[in-house]
Scaffold this motif. Structure first.
Motif, PDB file in Angstrom:
ATOM      1  N   THR A 166       1.204  -0.642   0.164  1.00 24.12           N
ATOM      2  CA  THR A 166       0.109  -0.480  -0.261  1.00 24.12           C
ATOM      3  C   THR A 166       0.772   1.336   0.338  1.00 24.12           C
ATOM      4  OG1 THR A 166      -0.258  -0.684   2.385  1.00 24.12           O
ATOM      5  CG2 THR A 166      -1.591  -0.836   0.907  1.00 24.12           C
TER       6      THR A 166
ATOM      7  N   PRO B 127      -6.022  -1.155   4.708  1.00 22.81           N
ATOM      8  CA  PRO B 127      -5.603  -0.618   3.204  1.00 22.81           C
ATOM      9  C   PRO B 127      -7.035  -1.374   2.130  1.00 22.81           C
ATOM     10  CG  PRO B 127      -4.189  -2.102   4.384  1.00 22.81           C
ATOM     11  CD  PRO B 127      -5.154  -1.528   5.144  1.00 22.81           C
ATOM     12  N   ALA B 128      -7.322  -1.075   1.238  1.00 25.67           N
ATOM     13  CA  ALA B 128      -7.854  -1.233   0.492  1.00 25.67           C
ATOM     14  C   ALA B 128      -7.790  -1.338  -1.012  1.00 25.67           C
ATOM     15  CB  ALA B 128      -9.433  -0.712   0.379  1.00 25.67           C
ATOM     16  N   GLY B 129      -6.181  -1.918  -1.539  1.00 23.18           N
ATOM     17  CA  GLY B 129      -5.497  -1.389  -2.772  1.00 23.18           C
ATOM     18  C   GLY B 129      -3.826  -1.162  -2.830  1.00 23.18           C
ATOM     19  N   SER B 130      -3.416  -1.035  -3.723  1.00 30.65           N
ATOM     20  CA  SER B 130      -1.941  -0.826  -3.367  1.00 30.65           C
ATOM     21  C   SER B 130      -2.261   0.848  -3.496  1.00 30.65           C
ATOM     22  CB  SER B 130      -1.354  -0.649  -4.709  1.00 30.65           C
ATOM     23  OG  SER B 130      -1.966   0.126  -6.062  1.00 30.65           O
ATOM     24  N   ASP B 131      -3.445   2.140  -4.090  1.00 30.68           N
ATOM     25  CA  ASP B 131      -3.731   3.797  -3.689  1.00 30.68           C
ATOM     26  C   ASP B 131      -4.742   3.587  -3.102  1.00 30.68           C
ATOM     27  OD1 ASP B 131      -4.301   2.810  -5.436  1.00 30.68           O
ATOM     28  OD2 ASP B 131      -3.561   4.097  -7.249  1.00 30.68           O
ATOM     29  N   ARG B 132      -5.099   2.957  -2.528  1.00 31.36           N
ATOM     30  CA  ARG B 132      -7.033   2.774  -1.706  1.00 31.36           C
ATOM     31  C   ARG B 132      -7.274   2.053  -0.315  1.00 31.36           C
ATOM     32  NH1 ARG B 132     -10.443   4.306  -5.637  1.00 31.36           N
ATOM     33  NH2 ARG B 132      -9.866   4.644  -7.695  1.00 31.36           N
ATOM     34  N   TRP B 133      -7.358   3.460   0.977  1.00 30.81           N
ATOM     35  CA  TRP B 133      -7.516   3.006   1.935  1.00 30.81           C
ATOM     36  C   TRP B 133      -9.491   3.268   2.092  1.00 30.81           C
ATOM     37  CZ3 TRP B 133      -3.350   1.968   4.789  1.00 30.81           C
ATOM     38  CH2 TRP B 133      -2.288   1.813   4.208  1.00 30.81           C
TER      39      TRP B 133
ATOM     40  N   ASP C  37     -14.441   6.133   1.226  1.00 26.62           N
ATOM     41  CA  ASP C  37     -13.441   5.193   0.519  1.00 26.62           C
ATOM     42  C   ASP C  37     -12.271   6.212   0.092  1.00 26.62           C
ATOM     43  OD1 ASP C  37     -15.145   2.951   0.945  1.00 26.62           O
ATOM     44  OD2 ASP C  37     -16.522   3.860  -0.561  1.00 26.62           O
TER      45      ASP C  37
ATOM     46  N   ALA D 266      -8.948   7.414  -2.179  1.00 25.12           N
ATOM     47  CA  ALA D 266      -7.520   7.411  -2.789  1.00 25.12           C
ATOM     48  C   ALA D 266      -6.899   7.643  -3.049  1.00 25.12           C
ATOM     49  CB  ALA D 266      -8.117   7.244  -4.568  1.00 25.12           C
TER      50      ALA D 266
END
Length: 273
Positions: free
Chosen positions: A89, A184-190, A208, A210
């Motif tokens: 992340t 963390p919700a993805g490489s550049d999402r939280w 949400d 980004a």
């Protein structure tokens, strides 16, 4: 002779707390050096010719390992080593960041008459972000919005929204948001977990988020950009006013979509001027 390297994040920023360890083919440590404030490593220790393993570590980042060949010069030029955030992340460099209201937007969208949308924005707000250096999920964000600064482009409607039917700005002049955690919700999402105080009611609200990256600005500072969205229900915050115009259609929908476009400046305050 010696070791040289540059330690950077994926978006090119120095990792000033990185440590470089060099081991020989037997696994024995032969050199250990720390990066300076610019993420540069320079060590004058002469190394015997041969093959070595270079391991770069930094709190909050995944370790990186590479091979290096030392020639008769005794020099090991590792080059630029890119470290990824732990877990893959990404967030801006650690430390305080201050939200810049002049280059940010806080908007809310509600359905109108069941067929279209009304978009409003708050023009006066402030906030701060703290990116944790060790465990990035412990990063924090706080924001304060002046309720009376609501602007939908219609004076009569704005006056109604400021009244006791909706925001009741005389009794509740501020909206506040304080985060309680980050997932963390993805490489550049939280997913930002937090509490929103609105109309005298405090409710948990998730954002949400980004992370859009960082870059230098024309004033000598460093900026980070984010976009965040959330969905609110008016009844959750005791704003139950509604006018039914016909056939059960509400004049203003009960669900609000919140859209945040945020620029933050590195440091504890905004630049003067």
């Amino acid at each position: 002779m010696g070791l040289t390297a540059k330690i950077r994040t994926r978006d090119g920023w120095a990792v000033s707390h990185a440590v470089v360890t060099v081991t020989d083919m037997t696994g024995s440590q032969v050199l250990r050096a720390e990066a300076d404030g610019e993420g540069a490593v320079r060590d004058e220790t002469a190394l015997a010719p041969g093959a070595y393993t270079v391991i770069v570590t930094a709190v909050g980042y995944a370790p990186a390992a590479s091979s290096a060949i030392v020639t008769a010069s005794g020099r090991a030029e590792v080059g630029t080593v890119t470290l990824a955030r732990q877990g893959g992340t990404e967030l801006p460099p650690p430390g305080p960041w201050t939200i810049d209201p002049a280059h940010s937007g806080v908007a809310a969208v509600a359905q109108h008459l069941g067929i279209s949308s009304v978009r409003g924005r708050f023009t006066e707000f402030s906030g701060a972000i703290e990116v944790a250096p060790d465990d990035v999920t412990r990063s924090r964000v706080e924001a304060v919005i002046r309720a009376a600064s609501i602007d939908t482009g219609n004076g009569m409607r704005d006056t109604h929204l400021r009244s006791a039917d909706f925001l009741d700005v005389e009794r509740f002049p501020e909206l506040t948001y304080r985060s309680t955690g980050l997932t963390p919700a993805g490489s550049d999402r939280w997913t930002v977990h937090g509490e929103l105080s609105l109309h005298g009611v405090v409710r948990p609200v998730d954002l949400d988020l980004a992370y859009l990256g960082t870059g230098a600005d024309p004033w000598g500072g460093t900026r980070a950009a984010f976009r965040a969205t959330a969905e609110l229900h008016r009844e959750d915050f005791a704003m139950n006013y509604n006018q039914v115009v016909q056939a059960g259609i509400a004049a203003i929908g009960t669900t609000l979509r919140v859209e945040l476009d945020i620029q933050a400046v590195q440091g504890e305050s905004l630049p003067q001027g």
